[in-house]
Design a protein around this motif. Structure first.
Motif, PDB file in Angstrom:
ATOM      1  N   LEU A  30       0.864  -1.177   0.000  1.00 27.95           N
ATOM      2  CA  LEU A  30       0.000   0.000   0.000  1.00 27.95           C
ATOM      3  C   LEU A  30       0.897   1.222   0.000  1.00 27.95           C
ATOM      4  CD1 LEU A  30      -2.449  -1.180   2.779  1.00 27.95           C
ATOM      5  CD2 LEU A  30      -2.852  -1.215   0.322  1.00 27.95           C
ATOM      6  N   MET A  31       0.603   2.165  -0.888  1.00 26.99           N
ATOM      7  CA  MET A  31       1.422   3.371  -1.007  1.00 26.99           C
ATOM      8  C   MET A  31       0.540   4.600  -0.844  1.00 26.99           C
ATOM      9  SD  MET A  31       3.590   1.898  -4.278  1.00 26.99           S
ATOM     10  CE  MET A  31       3.726   3.458  -5.027  1.00 26.99           C
ATOM     11  N   ILE A  32       1.073   5.579  -0.143  1.00 28.89           N
ATOM     12  CA  ILE A  32       0.374   6.843   0.053  1.00 28.89           C
ATOM     13  C   ILE A  32       1.177   7.935  -0.634  1.00 28.89           C
ATOM     14  CG2 ILE A  32      -0.471   8.492   1.761  1.00 28.89           C
ATOM     15  CD1 ILE A  32      -0.504   6.117   3.759  1.00 28.89           C
ATOM     16  N   THR A  33       0.513   8.665  -1.527  1.00 33.31           N
ATOM     17  CA  THR A  33       1.156   9.805  -2.179  1.00 33.31           C
ATOM     18  C   THR A  33       0.438  11.066  -1.700  1.00 33.31           C
ATOM     19  OG1 THR A  33      -0.278   9.893  -4.122  1.00 33.31           O
ATOM     20  CG2 THR A  33       1.582   8.346  -4.210  1.00 33.31           C
ATOM     21  N   GLU A  34       0.874  12.209  -2.176  1.00 35.82           N
ATOM     22  CA  GLU A  34       0.229  13.463  -1.782  1.00 35.82           C
ATOM     23  C   GLU A  34      -1.221  13.531  -2.227  1.00 35.82           C
ATOM     24  OE1 GLU A  34       2.292  17.076  -2.639  1.00 35.82           O
ATOM     25  OE2 GLU A  34       4.214  16.224  -2.048  1.00 35.82           O
ATOM     26  N   SER A  35      -1.547  12.853  -3.332  1.00 35.60           N
ATOM     27  CA  SER A  35      -2.894  13.004  -3.877  1.00 35.60           C
ATOM     28  C   SER A  35      -3.674  11.696  -4.033  1.00 35.60           C
ATOM     29  CB  SER A  35      -2.816  13.682  -5.250  1.00 35.60           C
ATOM     30  OG  SER A  35      -2.031  12.898  -6.119  1.00 35.60           O
ATOM     31  N   SER A  36      -3.056  10.548  -3.699  1.00 32.07           N
ATOM     32  CA  SER A  36      -3.778   9.300  -3.911  1.00 32.07           C
ATOM     33  C   SER A  36      -3.263   8.176  -3.022  1.00 32.07           C
ATOM     34  CB  SER A  36      -3.673   8.878  -5.376  1.00 32.07           C
ATOM     35  OG  SER A  36      -2.337   8.589  -5.702  1.00 32.07           O
ATOM     36  N   TYR A  37      -3.984   7.068  -3.080  1.00 39.32           N
ATOM     37  CA  TYR A  37      -3.633   5.844  -2.382  1.00 39.32           C
ATOM     38  C   TYR A  37      -3.531   4.752  -3.438  1.00 39.32           C
ATOM     39  CZ  TYR A  37      -5.055   8.613   1.602  1.00 39.32           C
ATOM     40  OH  TYR A  37      -5.166   9.601   2.529  1.00 39.32           O
ATOM     41  N   ILE A  38      -2.470   3.963  -3.363  1.00 44.92           N
ATOM     42  CA  ILE A  38      -2.135   3.001  -4.407  1.00 44.92           C
ATOM     43  C   ILE A  38      -1.961   1.621  -3.776  1.00 44.92           C
ATOM     44  CG2 ILE A  38      -0.408   2.397  -6.170  1.00 44.92           C
ATOM     45  CD1 ILE A  38      -1.722   5.072  -6.768  1.00 44.92           C
ATOM     46  N   ILE A  39      -2.345   0.569  -4.521  1.00 47.95           N
ATOM     47  CA  ILE A  39      -2.035  -0.803  -4.120  1.00 47.95           C
ATOM     48  C   ILE A  39      -1.252  -1.464  -5.249  1.00 47.95           C
ATOM     49  CG2 ILE A  39      -4.233  -1.755  -4.948  1.00 47.95           C
ATOM     50  CD1 ILE A  39      -3.982  -3.654  -2.397  1.00 47.95           C
ATOM     51  N   VAL A  40      -0.296  -2.299  -4.868  1.00 48.06           N
ATOM     52  CA  VAL A  40       0.520  -3.043  -5.814  1.00 48.06           C
ATOM     53  C   VAL A  40       0.569  -4.495  -5.343  1.00 48.06           C
ATOM     54  CG1 VAL A  40       2.831  -3.304  -6.825  1.00 48.06           C
ATOM     55  CG2 VAL A  40       1.973  -1.019  -6.264  1.00 48.06           C
ATOM     56  N   ASP A  41       0.221  -5.436  -6.218  1.00 48.56           N
ATOM     57  CA  ASP A  41       0.397  -6.854  -5.900  1.00 48.56           C
ATOM     58  C   ASP A  41       1.869  -7.180  -6.117  1.00 48.56           C
ATOM     59  OD1 ASP A  41      -0.927  -9.665  -5.535  1.00 48.56           O
ATOM     60  OD2 ASP A  41       0.505  -9.861  -7.189  1.00 48.56           O
ATOM     61  N   LEU A  42       2.483  -7.826  -5.142  1.00 50.19           N
ATOM     62  CA  LEU A  42       3.916  -8.118  -5.216  1.00 50.19           C
ATOM     63  C   LEU A  42       4.154  -9.538  -5.714  1.00 50.19           C
ATOM     64  CD1 LEU A  42       5.051  -6.322  -1.939  1.00 50.19           C
ATOM     65  CD2 LEU A  42       5.201  -5.484  -4.295  1.00 50.19           C
ATOM     66  N   ALA A  43       3.504  -9.890  -6.822  1.00 45.24           N
ATOM     67  CA  ALA A  43       3.620 -11.216  -7.437  1.00 45.24           C
ATOM     68  C   ALA A  43       3.211 -12.308  -6.450  1.00 45.24           C
ATOM     69  CB  ALA A  43       5.017 -11.442  -7.993  1.00 45.24           C
ATOM     70  N   SER A  44       2.135 -12.066  -5.711  1.00 39.79           N
ATOM     71  CA  SER A  44       1.639 -13.040  -4.744  1.00 39.79           C
ATOM     72  C   SER A  44       1.101 -14.278  -5.457  1.00 39.79           C
ATOM     73  CB  SER A  44       0.546 -12.414  -3.879  1.00 39.79           C
ATOM     74  OG  SER A  44      -0.559 -12.033  -4.681  1.00 39.79           O
ATOM     75  N   ALA A  45       1.179 -15.413  -4.790  1.00 42.66           N
ATOM     76  CA  ALA A  45       0.766 -16.680  -5.398  1.00 42.66           C
ATOM     77  C   ALA A  45      -0.735 -16.718  -5.707  1.00 42.66           C
ATOM     78  CB  ALA A  45       1.140 -17.841  -4.478  1.00 42.66           C
ATOM     79  N   TYR A  46      -1.553 -16.169  -4.812  1.00 41.26           N
ATOM     80  CA  TYR A  46      -3.008 -16.252  -4.989  1.00 41.26           C
ATOM     81  C   TYR A  46      -3.653 -14.926  -5.374  1.00 41.26           C
ATOM     82  CZ  TYR A  46      -2.567 -20.956  -3.206  1.00 41.26           C
ATOM     83  OH  TYR A  46      -2.212 -22.257  -3.048  1.00 41.26           O
ATOM     84  N   GLY A  47      -2.847 -13.920  -5.591  1.00 41.29           N
ATOM     85  CA  GLY A  47      -3.341 -12.675  -6.155  1.00 41.29           C
ATOM     86  C   GLY A  47      -3.960 -11.684  -5.196  1.00 41.29           C
ATOM     87  N   THR A  48      -4.120 -10.484  -5.723  1.00 44.00           N
ATOM     88  CA  THR A  48      -4.807  -9.373  -5.077  1.00 44.00           C
ATOM     89  C   THR A  48      -5.860  -8.914  -6.065  1.00 44.00           C
ATOM     90  OG1 THR A  48      -2.772  -8.757  -3.925  1.00 44.00           O
ATOM     91  CG2 THR A  48      -4.511  -7.080  -4.049  1.00 44.00           C
ATOM     92  N   TYR A  49      -7.054  -8.638  -5.573  1.00 47.04           N
ATOM     93  CA  TYR A  49      -8.179  -8.303  -6.447  1.00 47.04           C
ATOM     94  C   TYR A  49      -8.819  -6.996  -6.004  1.00 47.04           C
ATOM     95  CZ  TYR A  49      -7.845 -13.225  -7.732  1.00 47.04           C
ATOM     96  OH  TYR A  49      -7.400 -14.447  -8.167  1.00 47.04           O
ATOM     97  N   LEU A  50      -9.259  -6.210  -6.969  1.00 50.51           N
ATOM     98  CA  LEU A  50     -10.080  -5.030  -6.720  1.00 50.51           C
ATOM     99  C   LEU A  50     -11.449  -5.296  -7.319  1.00 50.51           C
ATOM    100  CD1 LEU A  50      -7.728  -2.028  -7.626  1.00 50.51           C
ATOM    101  CD2 LEU A  50      -8.520  -2.696  -5.363  1.00 50.51           C
TER     102      LEU A  50
END
Length: 100
Positions: A30-50
Motif C-alpha cells: 500500500l502506497m500513500i502519495t500526496e494526492s492518492s492511495y495506491i495498491i501493488v500486488d507483489l507477485a503473490s501466489a493467490y493474487g490481489t483483487y479489486l
C-alpha cells in the motif's frame, strides 16, 4: 515525516502481518502519495483483487500500481476482504497528532 509505503504479507518483516492461509510472505504494498492511495500486488501466489465498477473481482497484474477507491473493496488471495476508507486527518500543525 511518516512512512508512505506499507508491505502486507505473512512475513514477520511486513508492516501489516496477516497470518492467514494463501497470504504470501510479501503479498501486496500500500502506497500513500500526496494526492492518492495506491495498491501493488507483489507477485503473490493467490493474487490481489479489486472490485471494479461493475462489481466484478479484477485480479491485479503483479508490480503494477492501481489506485484505491472508497467503497470498492480489495480481496487478498481472492477471499479476504479489505475495505479502504480515508479517515479525517488527525494531524495538527507540524504533523503532530491533534488528538490521541
Amino acid at each position: 515525516m511518516g512512512k508512505d509505503d506499507y508491505v502486507v504479507g505473512c512475513s514477520s518483516a511486513c508492516d501489516i502481518k496477516l497470518s492467514l492461509p494463501k497470504i504470501s510472505e510479501v503479498h501486496a504494498k500500500l502506497m500513500i502519495t500526496e494526492s492518492s492511495y495506491i495498491i501493488v500486488d507483489l507477485a503473490s501466489a493467490y493474487g490481489t483483487y479489486l472490485v471494479n465498477a461493475e462489481g466484478h473481482h479484477e485480479r491485479l497484474k503483479p508490480n503494477k500500481e492501481y489506485p484505491l477507491q472508497q467503497q470498492r473493496p480489495i480481496y487478498l488471495a481472492g477471499k479476504y476482504r479489505c475495505d479502504f476508507k480515508v479517515l479525517p486527518n488527525q494531524m495538527g500543525e507540524n504533523n503532530i497528532p491533534s488528538t490521541l
